[in-house]
Scaffold this active site. Sequence first.
Site, mmCIF file in Angstrom:
data_model
loop_
_atom_site.group_PDB
_atom_site.id
_atom_site.type_symbol
_atom_site.label_atom_id
_atom_site.label_comp_id
_atom_site.label_asym_id
_atom_site.label_seq_id
_atom_site.Cartn_x
_atom_site.Cartn_y
_atom_site.Cartn_z
ATOM 1 N N SER A 129 43.870 -4.682 0.251
ATOM 2 C CA SER A 129 43.888 -4.012 -1.045
ATOM 3 C C SER A 129 43.686 -5.002 -2.177
ATOM 4 C CB SER A 129 45.229 -3.290 -1.232
ATOM 5 O OG SER A 129 45.390 -2.848 -2.562
ATOM 6 N N TYR A 154 54.108 -2.828 -1.795
ATOM 7 C CA TYR A 154 52.858 -2.447 -1.131
ATOM 8 C C TYR A 154 51.908 -3.643 -1.083
ATOM 9 C CZ TYR A 154 48.208 -0.467 -0.539
ATOM 10 O OH TYR A 154 46.924 -0.220 -0.115
#
Length: 335
Positions: A129, A154
Amino acid sequence: MSTLITGAAGFIGMQVAAALLRRGEAVVGIDNFTPYYSVELKRARVARLDAGFGGLFTFIDGDFGDAAALAGALAGQRIDRIVHLGAQPGVRYSLENPAAYVHSNIAGHVNILELARHRAVSHLVYASSSSVYGMRADTPFRVADRADTPISLYAATKRADELLSETYAHLFRIPLTGLRFFTVYGPWGRPDMAVWKFTEAVLQGRPIDVYNHGDMRRDFTFVDDIVNGVVLALDHPPADDHREKPGGFTTPHRLYNIGNNRSERLTDMIAIIEQACGRKAELNLLPMQAGDVYQTAADIDDIQRDLGFAPTTPISVGIPAFVDWYRTDWLSRKA
């Protein structure tokens, strides 16, 4: 050729599966339908694959974060390659339920690495990501930039996945490619993402929450471009030539940014949604949300040079395509 796709009921996973199936390849998909967002949507994605590709597609309802369950579910299944897209997504939700991220994104990633090791797969492509870059002021983000200051759990789990992958590539010489996705949107997307949430709210006449008072920028990437990049990466595993470099030897592990190579103003995105919906948005302006970053922008020179990746879809085309799908397809399913 048989490819295992984790997160096959997910937004990107379903569309990568469809791309491989259209080439006549066999796909084994796995997903456990976590209720983080609409399970109905996830099941509709799987039903689309089941209906469109007959005997080439096998689906397993299972949790890859559970090592024993994963081994049992895949017993007897041929697996030549892996596209590991399953994960617990969402920056904001990671503030509320960190255990879900450790289970899926850390333990689950190790389970998939172990599967790749023991099945001797030819290539494992996995999702990282743009969140790993943290609150960087300098853009565009380059893969060579340091990524050791994540500002959400995350992001920390995704960076941990990259480091675990580097270790496995070094120890076991597994060909691995990590792709740092930048704000993916498009038909069959995720209801927790801004493009979906804003479109839904505008059509229903509800206000939309706009963080940092609208002063944010994102590298919005249309899903068709992302799918093309994933398949390009899958088809070109890194070579393992054991070349020496300063500080050690190379590993068969690559990292790439995969984005649209443009950072768009959030307000411009909203304006395109308004135009596509034929309605003005009511804005609820809020301060910056914890864990969010001000700006993302992808430097894609590496993936362009190595794989020929070239995104073709600006938000002026991609967002109306999403709005059209949402109105004509998804809402008709809900009626």
